[in-house]
Every structure is written in C-alpha cells, then in structure tokens.
Design a protein around this motif. Structure first.
Motif, PDB file in Angstrom:
ATOM      1  N   ALA A 172       0.830  -1.202   0.000  1.00 51.77           N
ATOM      2  CA  ALA A 172       0.000   0.000   0.000  1.00 51.77           C
ATOM      3  C   ALA A 172       0.865   1.251   0.000  1.00 51.77           C
ATOM      4  CB  ALA A 172      -0.945  -0.001   1.203  1.00 51.77           C
ATOM      5  N   ALA A 173       1.938   1.243   0.806  1.00 55.13           N
ATOM      6  CA  ALA A 173       2.830   2.405   0.856  1.00 55.13           C
ATOM      7  C   ALA A 173       3.458   2.656  -0.516  1.00 55.13           C
ATOM      8  CB  ALA A 173       3.915   2.182   1.900  1.00 55.13           C
ATOM      9  N   LYS A 174       3.844   1.609  -1.188  1.00 59.33           N
ATOM     10  CA  LYS A 174       4.431   1.749  -2.515  1.00 59.33           C
ATOM     11  C   LYS A 174       3.419   2.345  -3.494  1.00 59.33           C
ATOM     12  CE  LYS A 174       6.673  -0.928  -6.173  1.00 59.33           C
ATOM     13  NZ  LYS A 174       7.112  -2.273  -6.607  1.00 59.33           N
ATOM     14  N   ALA A 175       2.160   1.911  -3.383  1.00 62.41           N
ATOM     15  CA  ALA A 175       1.116   2.387  -4.293  1.00 62.41           C
ATOM     16  C   ALA A 175       0.781   3.858  -4.058  1.00 62.41           C
ATOM     17  CB  ALA A 175      -0.141   1.536  -4.144  1.00 62.41           C
TER      18      ALA A 175
ATOM     19  N   ALA B 282      -3.588   0.334  -4.116  1.00 64.75           N
ATOM     20  CA  ALA B 282      -3.706   0.366  -2.657  1.00 64.75           C
ATOM     21  C   ALA B 282      -4.890  -0.476  -2.191  1.00 64.75           C
ATOM     22  CB  ALA B 282      -3.851   1.801  -2.172  1.00 64.75           C
ATOM     23  N   GLU B 283      -5.971  -0.435  -2.939  1.00 63.22           N
ATOM     24  CA  GLU B 283      -7.139  -1.244  -2.576  1.00 63.22           C
ATOM     25  C   GLU B 283      -6.843  -2.730  -2.739  1.00 63.22           C
ATOM     26  OE1 GLU B 283     -10.277   0.256  -4.967  1.00 63.22           O
ATOM     27  OE2 GLU B 283     -10.704   1.957  -3.640  1.00 63.22           O
TER      28      GLU B 283
ATOM     29  N   ALA C 242      -5.636  -8.001  -0.784  1.00 57.60           N
ATOM     30  CA  ALA C 242      -4.603  -9.055  -0.923  1.00 57.60           C
ATOM     31  C   ALA C 242      -5.190 -10.429  -1.165  1.00 57.60           C
ATOM     32  CB  ALA C 242      -3.699  -9.079   0.302  1.00 57.60           C
ATOM     33  N   THR C 243      -6.167 -10.540  -2.038  1.00 55.39           N
ATOM     34  CA  THR C 243      -6.734 -11.856  -2.371  1.00 55.39           C
ATOM     35  C   THR C 243      -6.745 -12.076  -3.878  1.00 55.39           C
ATOM     36  OG1 THR C 243      -8.949 -10.891  -2.437  1.00 55.39           O
ATOM     37  CG2 THR C 243      -8.236 -11.865  -0.350  1.00 55.39           C
ATOM     38  N   GLY C 244      -5.974 -11.276  -4.576  1.00 58.30           N
ATOM     39  CA  GLY C 244      -6.113 -11.314  -6.020  1.00 58.30           C
ATOM     40  C   GLY C 244      -5.494 -12.513  -6.703  1.00 58.30           C
ATOM     41  N   THR C 245      -4.441 -13.138  -6.153  1.00 55.69           N
ATOM     42  CA  THR C 245      -3.729 -14.214  -6.848  1.00 55.69           C
ATOM     43  C   THR C 245      -3.775 -15.488  -6.031  1.00 55.69           C
ATOM     44  OG1 THR C 245      -2.246 -12.524  -7.701  1.00 55.69           O
ATOM     45  CG2 THR C 245      -1.566 -14.808  -7.989  1.00 55.69           C
TER      46      THR C 245
END
Length: 821
Positions: free
Chosen positions: A273-276, A287-288, A293-296
């Motif tokens: 999120a910080a990177k985004a 960030a969303e 964190a369930t995308g992959t």
C-alpha cells in the motif's frame, strides 16, 4: 445572469480562443447559475448554450410594461384602499405630498410588489421592520398594480396580500393576464429583470449610495446596473474551487500522516500500500488491492499472506472417502478371487492367451505353435477359428471383465487420495515460519509405499488416514493462529487506510476539477474588467450626458465613470474636473451633487432597451439639492420622460414649481392624509391644465399688452386641447396592446390639432374634416373655442373674448375626455 450578458461572455470566450478548453463550460455554467456550474462539474453540460441561443432570437427591445395604477391598502401610511392612477405611457408624473402624507407608501408598494422586499428595511432592526402595517387600519393588507403591456389588450394585474400576523416577506402573490388567466412574474419575464434593470430608486438607496465605502458602492452600483452577475459568477467559481481544494488538502494531510505508518509496518500489505500511495498521484486501485490481498492464488504467488490463507484452508483426503475406498478395495479383492475360479475367469484367461497368439500370427505370419511346437499350426484358417473362439469366450467372460473395469476405476479413485501433500507445504517453515514436519511425514507415509494388492492397500489407508487428519487439523490451527496474529496487528492501520481510501477517490476527482476551476476563474477575473467596461460603456456615456444636464451652474464636470478592480480592491472610479483641475468626485462633491450623480447612474440602467419595464419610480430625489440642481433634475426627468413613464414622489414643492416655470409637461398628483390614515389623491396639474393655467395667467395679467395676449393665449389653448387628445390616444391604444413606439410614431405623424382630435374622437387620423361637425354638436361655444384656438394666434384676434376662451377651453377638454372615453 441575463441572456444578453451571458451572450457577451460567450462571444468573448470565442474571441479569446478559450472555447477550445474544457474549462470554458465552467465559465458559462457559473455565469448561468449555481446549478449549471454543478452540472458541468458532474460531467453534464449546462443549459447556458440554450439560453444564449434564445437570447440571439430575442429582439433587443422587449415588450414594454407601463404602470397603469397602484392600489395600496393597510400598508405603511395608507389605511383604507386607495388607488393612484397614472397615464400608461411616456411622460412625467409628480406625486406630491408632505412628509407623512402616505405618498411614499405607493412608491414602496411598487417595489415590494415586484421584489417581495424593500430596500428601506433591508438593514433595519426587527422593531423597524415590524412597523410596515398601517396602525389605523387592520381589515386587510394588500398591494395591487395594473400594467399595460405592449402587444396585450387589456390590463395585467399583479397583487400581493398578507394574512393577519404574517411577516413582510410572507405574502401571497397573484398575477392575472388580461384574459383573467393566472401567471407569475417568471412567465412575464420579470423575475430576473427586476434585479437586472431595477425600475425603482428608493429614498434610502439614493441617500446612502456613496456612504458605505468604495467596495460596497461598487457592489451597489453593480447590482443597480445589473453587472453584479459577473462578480457572482467569479464567486461561484471561487467557492467551488476552494471547496474542492479543501478536500484535496485534507486528503493530502491525512495521507502524509498515514504513509509513515504504512512504511514502518512489517506487514506485506502495508508495504504494498505504501508503494502504491507514494508519488505525485497515488495509485488508489493498487492500494485497494494491497488492502484486500486476495487477487492471486497462493500456488502462484510468493506473498506470505496468500500462502497463509492457502495453508489455513489446506485440505487432506476426506477420512470418510478413504474408509469407503478401503471397504471397496476389500470387496474388490473378494470378487476378483471368486471370479478367478469360475468359467468366466477361465474364459478371461484363455482370451488373454489366444489374443496374444493372434497378435503373434499378425506380426510373424504362418509358422509353428510357439507353445507346443506343432509344425505349421499357425495358419490363416487357424486365425479365423481362433477369433471365433475368442468371440465365444468373451461372452462367457463378461462377469470377469466387469470386475476388471471396477478394479481400474477404484484404483484411479484411490490413486487420487494418495496424490501426496502440495508443494507449498514444504515451504511453510522457511516462508511463514510454521513447522510442517509432522504433517509432511504422516502424509507421505499415507501416500507413498502403499501396497498394490487390494486387501493390503485397504488396510494401509485405513491405518494411516487418522494420523494424517489429526496432523492436518493441528497444522491448520497453528496457521490460523498466525493469521489472526497478523490481522490483529494489521487491523488498525487497515481501518485507517480504508477510511482514507473512502474519500481519496473524491479528492482525486476534486484535484482534477481544481485545475479547470482555477483556469476558469483566472480567465473570468482577467476579462471581467473588459466585460464590465463593454457593458457599462453606453450607461457611463448616458450618465455623463445626464450629469451635464444636472450640473447647471456647478463647476464639477464629469469626465468618466469606471468600475475597476476585483475582490477587496474593487471600486467605482468617478473622475471629475473642477474648474479645469482633475479630481476624484467623492472628495469634492456636495451631498446634493452626489445625489444628482446617483440619479445620473441609475437612470441609464433602468431605461436600457432590454428592460421590460417602461416605467421608473423615484422616491424623493430632491435631497440636499440647491435650486439650480432642482432645475437640472427637472430637465433630466423631462428628457427621460420622452421615452419612459417617469413617476416621481416628492415632498418638496420645488420640483413641481420648477417644471411649471420651465414649461415642462408634467402631471401633478397631490396626496393628503386625513385622520385614521385616510389618503386622498387629487390631480392638480397635467399638461392640459398647465397650458390652461399659463393661458389664464397671461389673459389676466394687465401688464401684458392686449394685442400680445390675443396672439399668445389661443396658442396655449390649442396646446391644452392637443395635450388632452394625446393623453386620450395614448391611454386607449397602449391599453389595447399597441406598442408605445407605434403610438408615438402615429402621434408624431399626425401632430396637428384636427388629426389629433380625429384620433381622439374617431380613433383614426383620416376624419379630420368631421371634427368640426362633431364638436358643433356640443354647442356653439365648442365650435368657437376650436376655431379660436386653431386660428386665433394667426389672425391676431379671436372669435371668443379671452376671459371666456380659457374657461370654455377647460370645458372643451373635459367634454373631449368624456366623449372619447
């Protein structure tokens, strides 16, 4: 903003090339209304272009409205209902009465009627505002006015009434057209025009025009002149920009506080999120995704969180499914043993042997039997016999084949159960620090090294499934505990991130709008001075001309009037020259001169062609004016009254006296107030009466030579008759809907006595030859008056003695009004 002014803005946008930019629509939206600006900001086009197009179709000269009467009841100084009737056409009417007579109640009544408020009380205390009802009359409080509108036959009526106990701003309005149908000020086209062209100047406005500082005076003048819409548009843009900039700034402040927390957190989601969110434009979508964190799938990622979630949901072979497979294996072993001892089993074995022999023949051809060694046993005839035998054997081996098929299917099912642990389990210790040694050991014991014989395999899986199930449950519990620990640490910052993201999208959209709003605001600010100058130029020019008439013996010469500056620096710059020396007006002009200046600025705006109002109402303008300035006022009012209906309320006798002395046609109505607020209205002077009064004064003046009186008096009598005829023609034709321009052209074309009388008597100018016959029917005296008035001045003598001519002319004018009505 009025369509005309909106059109000016649109043309300037086009001339400067600004229409190529998206923010140009913001300018038009702000100029039209708050709702239109909101529509542009929401991605919807404003209605401004339609308004501009409509303005292009409108004639410059709008249908004009003249005031016909004003009725006041129970309001201010008027108790019982009283109606002030005025001539609905160009001309000057003076309503005269001492202070407290109730005259200003009619002036204020017109303003309240059309605006719903009154500048007299705008900044007064509540106690002052509560005194608007008449103290002596409580039956009803109402104001009503009738108007003659170009193109409409009959009268249009506008009325307001107040219920008992209602506040001044809590009235009920009705508007009735000549056909008695209901309407409102909007359908008449008067709602915006009342503010833009403001046809009334109150005592309070005149007296305080220059008293409230340069900024307030600028705004007051802008409102009176209808130019405040430009400042209003700038203010709308500024408010929209500031509101969105505040949203952007708030989001930035919150992000600046959130970023260090994300960067310091060891949670991978926080790091992602910080990177985004770093950089000029935060990546909200990324960030969303980090927050969720369930995308992959865990099998395809190296992220810890997906791996933990995968391991927390790790599934091992179902114990019930394993036990069922073991039972099926036991049953299968029994069936295989049984079928082996039956003819079906024997047939199946023979089929395998004979099929192998046929394959050998197909491969090697004729020859000896490979089993018994018989010579030339394998021949084509042998193959045919053998295939027939195999077919026969297959029928007998059907049961054995079914057992074999079931065996294959069952072994596939058992093989799936024995597939072994997933590869991710081996990484658990190194990647997420959770020991999976026991689970891997029992799982591998379950899945590898299992015997192939059904009975032994059945016993193996039954014996090893329970340890596997227990080890898996223990492992999952430890994984979930780790997840819970991480979520507990992550939850507070996740909530903060979620809350920020909820408003960040709107803030990003606002940031995009801020840039366009800045451009729109800067453009309008830069060009507003030019637009004001363009709009104000004809008004300033006429104001200077009116001041020239006002100044009389004043040494103050008006050079220019400019609306300058913006924001807190806005002001009205009035440049004058005093005895040839340039100066600023406000510092050197007397109060009377300032009042005259205020009138010079008011009248040009109120009489613009775009205004639908052909009347102006001025309350007590003779404030602090010296006699010469009053004469100038009279001349100014005379000039304006050639094109407009001018109604002036005054307590000062100097203005009526000035009009009489200067020979200015004016109708004078006297207002007196009796007990219990009963108001009386009496017409004391009109153009007809003034000419007859002058005629009578000359006829009775013994110092005037009789020969001269014989030449002059008939001319005044003729002017009185013509004035009475003009009054009749104007009233009749304007009330039936003819435009005032057509009526004035008709009167100008037929300016002689008999055509005017023909118009008054027969409603046509072409029957002038019949006027004499019509008048003779009134009596010989009437014919003599007409002949003397029209020819006496040229003959130097008249048919009627002067002491009879004037009273008989009065009688003639009264009869003319009666007959022509």
């Amino acid at each position: 903003m009025t369509p005309e002014l909106l059109r000016i803005v649109d043309r300037r946008l086009e001339a400067t090339g600004a229409l190529e930019h998206a923010w140009a629509l913001l300018v038009l939206g702000a100029c039209e209304s708050d709702e239109s600006l909101a529509a542009v900001l929401e991605g919807r086009a404003p209605a401004a272009r339609r308004t501009i197009a409509a303005a292009e179709q409108q004639p410059q000269e709008r249908p004009g409205a003249y005031l016909d009467s004003i009725t006041v009841e129970g309001f201010r100084g008027v108790g019982p209902k009283r109606t002030l009737e005025v001539e609905p056409g160009p001309g000057l009417t003076l309503v005269v009465g001492r202070n407290g007579s109730g005259k200003s109640s009619f002036a204020e009544g017109v303003e309240i009627l059309l605006t719903g408020t009154n500048s007299r009380w705008a900044k007064r205390s509540k106690i002052w505002q509560e005194g608007w009802r008449n103290l002596h009359y409580h039956a009803r409080t109402a104001i009503e006015a009738t108007f003659a509108i170009d193109g409409l036959k009959g009268e249009t009526t506008v009325a307001r009434h107040w219920a008992d106990g209602a506040a001044l701003n809590d009235s009920q309005m009705t508007v009735r057209r000549p056909d008695k149908s209901k309407a409102d000020l909007e359908t008449l086209g008067w709602t915006g025009a009342v503010e833009a062209f403001r046809p009334f100047l109150s005592y309070n406005e005149l007296g305080t025009t220059f008293d409230e500082g340069p900024t307030e005076f600028h705004d007051r003048l802008s409102r009176i002149l209808g130019l405040g819409e430009i400042e209003d548009a700038q203010l709308l843009l500024k408010r929209a920009r500031l509101a969105r900039q505040a949203s952007v700034d708030e989001a930035k402040v919150r992000l600046n506080a959130l970023l260090p927390q994300l960067e310091a957190h060891d949670e991978p989601r926080a790091q992602a999120a910080a990177k985004a969110l770093k950089g000029r434009t935060p990546d909200l979508a990324a960030a969303e995704r980090a927050l969720d964190a369930t995308g992959t799938a865990a099998a395809e990622t190296t992220d810890e969180l997906p791996l933990l979630r995968f391991l927390a949901a790790l599934s091992t072979p179902d114990p019930d499914a394993v036990r069922q497979a073991a039972a099926d294996l036991t049953t299968l072993a029994t069936r295989e043993a049984e079928v082996a001892k039956t003819p079906a089993g024997e047939a199946r074995d023979l089929i395998e042997i004979l099929s192998a022999a046929v394959r050998h023949f197909d491969t090697h051809g004729e020859g000896d039997c490979p089993v018994c060694g018989k010579r030339l046993a394998l021949l084509p005839s042998w193959k045919a016999r053998t295939q027939d035998k195999i077919a026969d054997l297959r029928e007998r081996a059907r049961e054995a084949e079914a057992v074999a098929a079931d065996s294959r299917a069952l072994r596939q099912r058992v093989g799936a159960l024995l597939s072994g642990p997933p590869a991710q389990l081996a990484d658990a210790a190194t990647r997420v620090n959770i020991d999976a040694t026991d689970l891997l050991r029992v799982w591998r014991n379950f899945s590898t090294g299992a015997p192939t014989e059904p009975a032994a395999l059945s016993a193996h899986i039954v014996a090893t499934i329970e340890p596997l199930t227990a080890a898996a449950a223990d492992f999952r519990e430890r994984v979930r505990a780790e997840l819970d620990r991480r979520e507990a640490v992550w939850a507070p910052i996740a909530r903060a991130l979620t809350a920020w993201l909820a408003t960040a999208g709107e803030a990003q959209r606002a940031a995009k709008a801020v840039g366009d709003l800045k451009s729109a605001e800067a453009w309008l600010k830069e060009t507003s001075g030019e637009i004001r100058a363009e709009r104000f130029a004809p008004i300033a020019k006429e104001a200077i001309q009116l001041w020239t008439m006002f100044r009389q013996q004043s040494s103050v010469e008006l050079d220019s009037v400019l609306l300058t500056g913006s924001g807190p620096a806005r002001q009205v710059k009035i440049d004058v020259t005093i005895d040839g020396v340039p100066s600023a007006a406000l510092g050197v002009m007397s109060q009377g001169e300032l009042h005259a200046m205020a009138l010079s600025l008011f009248l040009p705006r109120a009489t613009l062609p775009e205004s639908p109002f052909r009347f102006v109402v001025i309350d007590d303008p003779v404030q602090s004016m010296d006699p010469s300035r009053v004469d100038g006022l009279a001349r100014v009012l005379e000039e304006v009254a050639t094109q407009r209906q001018v109604i002036v309320f005054t307590h000062d006798d100097r203005l009526p006296e000035s009009t009489r002395r200067l020979g200015i046609d004016a109708r004078v109505i006297e207002v007196t107030r009796r007990e219990h607020s009963e108001v009386a209205l009496t017409t004391s002077v009109d153009p007809t009466s003034r000419n007859l009064d002058d005629a009578e004064a000359i006829a009775s003046d013994r110092e005037v030579p009789p020969e001269l009186a014989r030449q002059v008096v008939p001319g005044y009598c003729r002017a009185a008759i013509e004035a009475a005829a003009i009054e009749i023609v104007r009233r009749r034709r304007i009330r039936r809907g003819e435009s005032h321009a057509d009526v004035e052209k008709l009167l100008e074309t037929n300016g002689q006595t008999r055509p005017l009388l023909s118009l008054a008597l027969f409603d046509t100018a072409g029957r002038g030859g019949e006027v004499g016959g019509k008048v003779s029917g009134w009596g010989m005296w009437a014919s003599e008056v007409l002949d003397t008035a029209t020819h006496g001045a040229h003959r130097g003598a008249g048919l009627v003695p002067l002491d009879e001519l004037v009273p008989n002319t009065r009688k003639f004018c009264r009869r003319l009004r009666e007959v022509a009505t």
